[in-house]
Design a protein around this motif. Structure first.
Motif, PDB file in Angstrom:
ATOM      1  N   GLN A   1     -21.374 -37.709  -0.661  1.00 55.62           N
ATOM      2  CA  GLN A   1     -20.653 -36.883   0.304  1.00 55.62           C
ATOM      3  C   GLN A   1     -21.322 -35.519   0.412  1.00 55.62           C
ATOM      4  O   GLN A   1     -21.588 -34.865  -0.590  1.00 55.62           O
ATOM      5  CB  GLN A   1     -19.186 -36.722  -0.108  1.00 55.62           C
TER       6      GLN A   1
ATOM      7  N   LEU B   1     -21.068 -40.104   3.202  1.00 59.72           N
ATOM      8  CA  LEU B   1     -20.311 -39.381   4.224  1.00 59.72           C
ATOM      9  C   LEU B   1     -20.921 -38.003   4.421  1.00 59.72           C
ATOM     10  O   LEU B   1     -21.038 -37.219   3.482  1.00 59.72           O
ATOM     11  CB  LEU B   1     -18.847 -39.246   3.798  1.00 59.72           C
TER      12      LEU B   1
ATOM     13  N   ALA C   1     -16.533 -36.291  10.818  1.00 56.65           N
ATOM     14  CA  ALA C   1     -17.193 -37.125   9.818  1.00 56.65           C
ATOM     15  C   ALA C   1     -18.208 -38.031  10.495  1.00 56.65           C
ATOM     16  O   ALA C   1     -17.899 -38.695  11.477  1.00 56.65           O
ATOM     17  CB  ALA C   1     -16.165 -37.956   9.068  1.00 56.65           C
TER      18      ALA C   1
ATOM     19  N   ARG D   1     -20.966 -41.097   9.723  1.00 60.66           N
ATOM     20  CA  ARG D   1     -21.434 -42.080   8.752  1.00 60.66           C
ATOM     21  C   ARG D   1     -22.802 -42.606   9.169  1.00 60.66           C
ATOM     22  O   ARG D   1     -23.052 -42.787  10.340  1.00 60.66           O
ATOM     23  CB  ARG D   1     -20.448 -43.244   8.638  1.00 60.66           C
TER      24      ARG D   1
END
Length: 538
Positions: free
Chosen positions: A503, A529, A536, A538
């Motif tokens: 992340q 992420l 967000a 991906r």
């Protein structure tokens, strides 16, 4: 082709079906009458009811869930911040009606050992009474969360009946009262985990006062009363000008009672986050009642003050077994009297004596959270903790405006095993302190340096030193550029955090271009992420 349930031995069929979720087993019962009656009578298939996960969730043992109390210290602050920023991902949680619980209780009977209703707004007394009706008295793991329909009377009856085997109890965000918690503590000798987070009626009176070799439970409100919003009459009835004896005789209150020390459980984890009725007195009561066992105390967003640090340090038994302590977002002011001024060195910070006594009492501390803008969290406090508690694994001091580079340098020198660090919002910290900490603590897996006045030099040090980094938050760091982000992933050896990072948050980093976000997505793992500008990717 023959029916597999008919062809296979029963124990083999049970092993196969135990890998399925309850709703999947329920669907299998529709295949035929043979499948229905076979699955209906195999109680072991219905013994583990956990409605908190989705398909394929791992079966976690009771011991692992109890040990996860320490993980609560690490994750609670991060989840709270992500929620307020709209970045939390939806949890797959299922609800059960009373009729569903009755059916499961009938099929499981005495075999049921876990009932985890992590979101249960539809469950009422009827569903809980079914557990007792069908003999589900061997439950060791009980969770009833997000519920306002189950009465305190029913919970009291439930705990008195099944308390002998209970080890894990989670009652977060319910209307449970002090008296029910008192009954749970005296009815469950094996209890090791208790979660009362965000229970608005819980106060310090839920826990006993030590007097010689006995523990006195205070008079508390009658659970038969309707638990609605507090009104003037209730607050008047509990005013301080009434004596304890007069409270005992009122119908609206349960009388106080006492037990000996051997009657209390060996509680290891106690979570009281978000309980607005919790005051400093709870620290002394909990430590006295569970001094030989308590390991984790969660008391964030309560009415505690930093005087709790002093109470821990001056407790008669030292050192404690305390390994985890959360006091995020507590009250910042201790008081305005002379004693408070002496305690806080005239508001400059806790005195050296208090810091030393706390660190000597909490020698085994590995998880610490004191974030939330407390002006008494200073460099001196963190330096004192780092010099004594050298086994720290996680520290959260976010938004502590009086912290500077000195404490980060001390962490890098003394706490080399740190894995989780949250110093987001500590605007007194700069490149010098963060780089020194990163060079010293090379095992860090999660690092939050949001809003710090750092440059690409810090990101270059992160890419070169933190080869195990999994989560990095640099939100609102306005001086970092594309080159710094590339250095995090590539590092000095060409690898950096490329294969470990799960992340990366870049919210409101105005010098970061969309092309770098795409560059990161192309090089990180597919499930990583990347967060940029509150969206967000991906």
């Amino acid at each position: 082709m023959s029916d597999p349930i008919v062809a296979l031995p029963a124990d083999i069929s049970i092993l196969i079906f135990r890998h399925m979720e309850l709703y999947e087993i329920a669907r299998c019962m529709l295949v035929s009458k043979t499948w229905y009656y076979s699955l209906d009578k195999w109680a072991v298939l219905w013994s583990d009811v956990d409605m908190g996960g989705g398909p394929g969730k791992a079966k976690i043992s009771l011991k692992e869930r109890i040990d996860a109390g320490l993980d609560h210290i690490i994750s609670s602050s991060r989840q709270s911040q992500e929620f307020h920023q709209g970045r939390n991902r939806t949890q797959n949680v299922k609800c059960l009606y009373d009729e569903n619980i009755k059916t499961i209780a009938r099929r499981a009977g005495a075999a049921m050992w876990r009932l985890a209703l992590r979101f249960s707004p539809l469950t009422s007394d009827a569903g809980i009474s079914a557990l007792l009706h069908f003999g589900c008295v061997n439950i060791r793991h009980l969770e009833i969360r997000a519920n306002r329909r189950i009465s305190n009377t029913m919970l009291e009856t439930l705990f008195k009946t099944i308390g002998g085997r209970l080890e894990y109890v989670g009652l977060g965000t319910t209307e449970v009262s002090d008296y029910v918690v008192q009954q749970l503590l005296v009815s469950a000798p094996s209890l090791v985990f208790l979660d009362l987070s965000f229970c608005r009626y819980i106060t310090s009176d839920a826990f006993p006062v030590a007097e010689s070799s006995r523990f006195i439970f205070s008079s508390t409100k009658n659970p038969e009363l309707e638990m609605g919003p507090l009104d003037e009459s209730n607050s008047t009835a509990s005013s301080s000008d009434q004596s304890q004896d007069s409270l005992d005789t009122q119908v609206n209150f349960h009388p106080r009672f006492s037990v000996d020390s051997g009657s209390l459980p060996k509680l290891k984890v106690l979570l009281l986050d978000g309980c607005s009725g919790i005051r400093n007195t709870v620290v002394r009561r909990v430590l006295a009642a569970f001094e030989d066992s308590i390991c984790t105390l969660g008391m964030s967003r309560t009415c505690l003050t930093m005087q709790a640090i002093q109470l821990i340090g001056t407790f008669h038994k030292r050192p404690l077994k305390l390994t985890g302590l959360t006091m995020n977002e507590i009250l910042t002011r201790i008081g305005d009297d002379e004693a408070a001024r002496a305690l806080t060195n005239n508001w400059l910070g806790l005195t050296a004596g208090i810091i030393k006594s706390f660190t000597m009492a909490a020698l085994q501390l590995v998880h610490l959270a004191l974030g939330g803008g407390n002006n008494l969290v200073t460099d001196s406090l963190i330096i004192g903790i780092s010099q004594t508690c050298r086994n720290l694994l996680s520290i959260d001091v976010h938004d502590s405006l009086r912290l500077g580079d000195r404490c980060l340098i001390a962490l890098g020198e003394n706490c080399v095993e740190l894995k989780h660090v949250n110093i987001g919002g500590c605007i007194g910290c700069s490149d010098e302190g963060v780089i020194a900490m990163v060079h010293g603590c090379q095992e860090i897996e999660e690092l939050d340096i949001s809003t710090l006045n750092i440059t690409d030099h810090t990101l270059t040090a992160i890419g070169a030193s933190l080869l195990h980094l999994q989560r990095l938050f640099v939100d609102y760091c306005r001086r970092i550029t594309d080159d710094g982000i590339r250095n995090v992933l590539v590092g000095s050896n060409g690898l950096g955090c490329m294969f470990t990072l799960k992340q990366l948050s870049l919210v409101q980093c105005r010098n970061i271009n969309e092309s770098v976000v795409e560059w990161c997505k192309a090089r990180l793992n597919p499930d990583a992420l990347v967060i940029c500008d509150s969206s967000a990717h991906r």
